[in-house]
Design a protein around this motif. Sequence first.
Motif, PDB file in Angstrom:
ATOM      1  N   PRO A 104      -0.205   6.865  -4.192  1.00 22.88           N
ATOM      2  CA  PRO A 104       0.925   6.022  -3.375  1.00 22.88           C
ATOM      3  C   PRO A 104       0.050   5.086  -2.170  1.00 22.88           C
ATOM      4  O   PRO A 104      -0.686   5.791  -1.753  1.00 22.88           O
ATOM      5  N   SER A 105       0.592   3.713  -2.122  1.00 24.28           N
ATOM      6  CA  SER A 105      -0.123   3.093  -1.205  1.00 24.28           C
ATOM      7  C   SER A 105       0.811   2.083  -0.696  1.00 24.28           C
ATOM      8  O   SER A 105       1.665   1.778  -1.323  1.00 24.28           O
ATOM      9  N   HIS A 106       0.645   1.383   0.413  1.00 22.68           N
ATOM     10  CA  HIS A 106       1.327   0.319   0.785  1.00 22.68           C
ATOM     11  C   HIS A 106       1.309  -0.896  -0.039  1.00 22.68           C
ATOM     12  O   HIS A 106       2.394  -1.461  -0.256  1.00 22.68           O
ATOM     13  N   MET A 110       2.100   5.471 -12.628  1.00 21.70           N
ATOM     14  CA  MET A 110       2.480   6.042 -11.374  1.00 21.70           C
ATOM     15  C   MET A 110       1.877   7.456 -11.417  1.00 21.70           C
ATOM     16  O   MET A 110       1.922   7.974 -10.466  1.00 21.70           O
ATOM     17  N   LEU A 126       0.592  -0.976  -3.340  1.00 24.27           N
ATOM     18  CA  LEU A 126       1.445  -0.541  -4.590  1.00 24.27           C
ATOM     19  C   LEU A 126       2.784  -0.701  -4.391  1.00 24.27           C
ATOM     20  O   LEU A 126       3.609  -1.249  -5.144  1.00 24.27           O
ATOM     21  N   ASP A 127       3.442  -0.303  -3.138  1.00 25.86           N
ATOM     22  CA  ASP A 127       4.722  -0.392  -3.023  1.00 25.86           C
ATOM     23  C   ASP A 127       5.142  -1.740  -2.806  1.00 25.86           C
ATOM     24  O   ASP A 127       6.371  -2.235  -3.182  1.00 25.86           O
TER      25      ASP A 127
END
Length: 99
Positions: free
Chosen positions: A32-34, A27, A36-37
């Motif tokens: 951050p991306s959709h 992390m 990865l989320d």
Amino acid sequence: MLPDLPAFLLVAAAAAVACRFAGYVAMRWLPPSHRLDAALRATPLAVMAGITAMALAVGGMTEALALTLAGVVALVTRNDVGAAVAGVAFGAVLRAFGL
């Protein structure tokens, strides 16, 4: 106790710790991306699916009934922890009665 059990437990504990730390390390460098989320949200479900699939493959009628009850409780109550407790308790009761 099996002679290799302490070694197995040590390796399993080390793998669990390594996975936990790898998440924090990853992390730090992953943006951050959709995607990865979505992956992080799907991981607990994938782990539970693997555990239940293995229990069904190795187990018998008791495991199948307990997992079915846990699934129904999870769908009705939307409480995963309660469903897991209900499934384990039901499995223990079935085992106590010799099933």
